[in-house]
Design a protein around this motif. Structure first.
Motif, PDB file in Angstrom:
ATOM      1  N   LYS A  78       0.890  -1.039   0.128  1.00 16.23           N
ATOM      2  CA  LYS A  78      -0.269  -0.139   0.228  1.00 16.23           C
ATOM      3  C   LYS A  78       0.501   1.501  -0.084  1.00 16.23           C
ATOM      4  O   LYS A  78       0.447   1.914  -0.451  1.00 16.23           O
ATOM      5  CB  LYS A  78      -1.432  -0.353   1.323  1.00 16.23           C
ATOM      6  N   LYS A  79       1.854   1.039   0.401  1.00 17.35           N
ATOM      7  CA  LYS A  79       2.792   2.213   0.341  1.00 17.35           C
ATOM      8  C   LYS A  79       3.552   2.895  -0.514  1.00 17.35           C
ATOM      9  O   LYS A  79       3.039   4.212  -0.947  1.00 17.35           O
ATOM     10  CB  LYS A  79       3.987   1.746   1.458  1.00 17.35           C
ATOM     11  N   PHE A  80       3.099   2.498  -1.799  1.00 17.51           N
ATOM     12  CA  PHE A  80       3.993   1.841  -2.895  1.00 17.51           C
ATOM     13  C   PHE A  80       3.044   2.269  -3.807  1.00 17.51           C
ATOM     14  O   PHE A  80       3.041   2.998  -4.960  1.00 17.51           O
ATOM     15  CB  PHE A  80       5.195   1.159  -3.338  1.00 17.51           C
ATOM     16  N   GLY A  81       1.917   1.803  -4.177  1.00 13.15           N
ATOM     17  CA  GLY A  81       0.808   1.850  -4.906  1.00 13.15           C
ATOM     18  C   GLY A  81       1.165   1.173  -5.505  1.00 13.15           C
ATOM     19  O   GLY A  81       1.823   0.574  -5.825  1.00 13.15           O
ATOM     20  N   ALA A  82      -1.325   0.312  -6.038  1.00 14.11           N
ATOM     21  CA  ALA A  82      -0.750  -0.502  -6.580  1.00 14.11           C
ATOM     22  C   ALA A  82      -0.308  -0.312  -8.794  1.00 14.11           C
ATOM     23  O   ALA A  82       0.092  -1.320  -9.204  1.00 14.11           O
ATOM     24  CB  ALA A  82      -2.394  -1.075  -6.868  1.00 14.11           C
ATOM     25  N   ASP A  83      -0.080   0.704  -8.662  1.00 10.39           N
ATOM     26  CA  ASP A  83       0.825   0.812 -10.375  1.00 10.39           C
ATOM     27  C   ASP A  83       2.293   0.997 -10.274  1.00 10.39           C
ATOM     28  O   ASP A  83       2.695   1.545 -11.451  1.00 10.39           O
ATOM     29  CB  ASP A  83      -0.160   2.522 -10.773  1.00 10.39           C
ATOM     30  N   CYS A  84       2.694   1.115  -9.371  1.00 13.21           N
ATOM     31  CA  CYS A  84       4.365   0.971  -9.095  1.00 13.21           C
ATOM     32  C   CYS A  84       4.550  -0.415  -9.356  1.00 13.21           C
ATOM     33  O   CYS A  84       4.332  -0.811  -7.576  1.00 13.21           O
ATOM     34  CB  CYS A  84       4.875   2.071  -7.784  1.00 13.21           C
ATOM     35  N   LYS A  85       5.352  -0.838  -9.391  1.00 15.66           N
ATOM     36  CA  LYS A  85       5.952  -2.280 -10.041  1.00 15.66           C
ATOM     37  C   LYS A  85       7.457  -1.945  -9.699  1.00 15.66           C
ATOM     38  O   LYS A  85       8.501  -1.546 -10.174  1.00 15.66           O
ATOM     39  CB  LYS A  85       5.573  -3.099 -10.809  1.00 15.66           C
ATOM     40  N   TYR A  86       8.265  -2.673  -8.421  1.00 18.39           N
ATOM     41  CA  TYR A  86       9.356  -2.923  -7.923  1.00 18.39           C
ATOM     42  C   TYR A  86       9.937  -3.905  -7.962  1.00 18.39           C
ATOM     43  O   TYR A  86       9.664  -4.778  -7.920  1.00 18.39           O
ATOM     44  CB  TYR A  86       9.743  -2.322  -6.575  1.00 18.39           C
ATOM     45  N   LYS A  87      11.223  -3.974  -8.142  1.00 24.50           N
ATOM     46  CA  LYS A  87      12.420  -5.277  -7.815  1.00 24.50           C
ATOM     47  C   LYS A  87      13.076  -4.996  -6.936  1.00 24.50           C
ATOM     48  O   LYS A  87      13.687  -4.247  -6.437  1.00 24.50           O
ATOM     49  CB  LYS A  87      12.967  -5.458  -9.429  1.00 24.50           C
ATOM     50  N   PHE A  88      12.602  -5.997  -5.865  1.00 24.87           N
ATOM     51  CA  PHE A  88      13.381  -6.122  -4.745  1.00 24.87           C
ATOM     52  C   PHE A  88      14.469  -7.240  -4.858  1.00 24.87           C
ATOM     53  O   PHE A  88      14.567  -7.838  -5.239  1.00 24.87           O
ATOM     54  CB  PHE A  88      12.106  -6.743  -3.449  1.00 24.87           C
ATOM     55  N   GLU A  89      15.816  -6.891  -3.681  1.00 22.48           N
ATOM     56  CA  GLU A  89      16.515  -7.084  -3.172  1.00 22.48           C
ATOM     57  C   GLU A  89      16.320  -8.677  -1.913  1.00 22.48           C
ATOM     58  O   GLU A  89      15.294  -8.749  -1.399  1.00 22.48           O
ATOM     59  CB  GLU A  89      18.116  -6.197  -3.159  1.00 22.48           C
ATOM     60  N   SER A  90      17.524  -9.124  -1.689  1.00 27.36           N
ATOM     61  CA  SER A  90      17.266  -9.857  -0.925  1.00 27.36           C
ATOM     62  C   SER A  90      17.075  -9.540   0.526  1.00 27.36           C
ATOM     63  O   SER A  90      17.249  -7.961   0.690  1.00 27.36           O
ATOM     64  CB  SER A  90      18.751 -11.108  -1.203  1.00 27.36           C
ATOM     65  N   TRP A  91      16.649  -9.842   2.254  1.00 28.01           N
ATOM     66  CA  TRP A  91      16.442  -9.444   2.904  1.00 28.01           C
ATOM     67  C   TRP A  91      17.781  -9.153   3.328  1.00 28.01           C
ATOM     68  O   TRP A  91      18.718 -10.052   3.078  1.00 28.01           O
ATOM     69  CB  TRP A  91      15.320 -10.250   4.040  1.00 28.01           C
ATOM     70  N   GLY A  92      18.124  -8.335   4.030  1.00 28.39           N
ATOM     71  CA  GLY A  92      19.374  -8.131   4.410  1.00 28.39           C
ATOM     72  C   GLY A  92      19.742  -7.913   6.056  1.00 28.39           C
ATOM     73  O   GLY A  92      18.146  -9.139   6.345  1.00 28.39           O
ATOM     74  N   GLY A  93      20.525  -8.029   6.657  1.00 29.28           N
ATOM     75  CA  GLY A  93      20.921  -8.837   7.900  1.00 29.28           C
ATOM     76  C   GLY A  93      20.023  -7.878   9.065  1.00 29.28           C
ATOM     77  O   GLY A  93      19.622  -7.019   9.168  1.00 29.28           O
ATOM     78  N   CYS A  94      19.871  -8.934  10.599  1.00 29.19           N
ATOM     79  CA  CYS A  94      18.594  -8.010  11.497  1.00 29.19           C
ATOM     80  C   CYS A  94      19.450  -7.670  12.226  1.00 29.19           C
ATOM     81  O   CYS A  94      20.933  -7.844  12.745  1.00 29.19           O
ATOM     82  CB  CYS A  94      18.233  -9.504  12.620  1.00 29.19           C
ATOM     83  N   SER A  95      18.790  -6.130  12.339  1.00 29.47           N
ATOM     84  CA  SER A  95      19.099  -5.124  13.626  1.00 29.47           C
ATOM     85  C   SER A  95      19.509  -5.539  15.346  1.00 29.47           C
ATOM     86  O   SER A  95      18.130  -6.091  15.135  1.00 29.47           O
ATOM     87  CB  SER A  95      19.010  -4.011  12.697  1.00 29.47           C
ATOM     88  N   ALA A  96      20.782  -5.759  15.358  1.00 33.73           N
ATOM     89  CA  ALA A  96      19.996  -5.627  16.826  1.00 33.73           C
ATOM     90  C   ALA A  96      19.854  -5.061  18.034  1.00 33.73           C
ATOM     91  O   ALA A  96      19.059  -5.374  18.685  1.00 33.73           O
ATOM     92  CB  ALA A  96      21.631  -6.046  17.840  1.00 33.73           C
ATOM     93  N   GLN A  97      20.006  -3.465  16.944  1.00 36.95           N
ATOM     94  CA  GLN A  97      19.325  -2.499  18.092  1.00 36.95           C
ATOM     95  C   GLN A  97      17.654  -2.335  17.837  1.00 36.95           C
ATOM     96  O   GLN A  97      17.287  -1.839  18.088  1.00 36.95           O
ATOM     97  CB  GLN A  97      19.788  -1.457  17.135  1.00 36.95           C
ATOM     98  N   THR A  98      17.317  -2.002  15.768  1.00 38.08           N
ATOM     99  CA  THR A  98      15.831  -1.642  15.514  1.00 38.08           C
ATOM    100  C   THR A  98      14.629  -3.495  16.149  1.00 38.08           C
ATOM    101  O   THR A  98      13.589  -3.541  16.038  1.00 38.08           O
ATOM    102  CB  THR A  98      15.792  -1.831  14.644  1.00 38.08           C
ATOM    103  N   GLY A  99      15.812  -4.485  15.815  1.00 41.22           N
ATOM    104  CA  GLY A  99      15.372  -5.621  16.085  1.00 41.22           C
ATOM    105  C   GLY A  99      14.370  -6.050  13.951  1.00 41.22           C
ATOM    106  O   GLY A  99      12.881  -6.645  14.392  1.00 41.22           O
ATOM    107  N   LEU A 100      14.893  -4.773  13.076  1.00 37.75           N
ATOM    108  CA  LEU A 100      13.801  -5.238  12.169  1.00 37.75           C
ATOM    109  C   LEU A 100      14.927  -5.649  11.008  1.00 37.75           C
ATOM    110  O   LEU A 100      16.613  -5.924  11.236  1.00 37.75           O
ATOM    111  CB  LEU A 100      13.776  -3.622  11.769  1.00 37.75           C
TER     112      LEU A 100
END
Length: 143
Positions: A78-100
């Motif tokens: 929803k953040k990007f809109g249904a008309d914007c198509k993106y090619k995503f990279e792999s997920w990065g490592g987990c940040s110990a500070q943010t937990g994300l």
């Protein structure tokens, strides 16, 4: 024999005439549905109910307007809109500070001249479960 040839010629003429009439009707229909305007401006896809599913998109060009059927997938970003198509990279490592975890996406396609960001970033919570890379194998030996 001449009568038979004459009937065959008459049948052939009728078939050609019917085909020509059908082609003419197709051209007329295309002209009626089509527009001479080439600079259409399309709005976002608006779902009929809730925030996803079937809906419509409105377009304008000079003094003309049209509505097209469209569909917003229910798992869309929803953040990007249904008309914007993106090619995503792999997920990065987990940040110990943010937990994300974070990953970026590069714009692949902007449908209906949508205004899209070139690069977007998304985050998600890190998994609390630790996944093991190898599972214990049961031996197939003789007892």
């Amino acid at each position: 024999m001449q009568v038979r040839g004459l009937l065959l010629l008459l049948a052939l003429i009728l078939v050609v005439a019917a085909a020509a009439e059908a082609g003419k009707n197709k051209k007329e229909k295309a002209k009626k549905d089509g527009s001479k305007c080439e600079d259409w401006r399309w709005g976002p896809c608006v779902p009929n109910s809730k925030d996803c599913g079937l809906g419509y998109r409105e377009g304008t060009c000079k003094d003309e307007s049209k509505k097209l059927k469209c569909k917003i997938p229910c798992n869309w970003k929803k953040k990007f809109g249904a008309d914007c198509k993106y090619k995503f990279e792999s997920w990065g490592g987990c940040s110990a500070q943010t937990g994300l975890k974070t990953r970026s996406g590069i714009l692949k396609k902007a449908l209906y001249n949508a205004q899209c960001e070139e690069i977007v970033y998304v985050t998600k919570p890190c998994s609390s479960k630790i996944k093991s890379k190898s599972k214990a194998k049961k031996g197939k030996g003789k007892d």
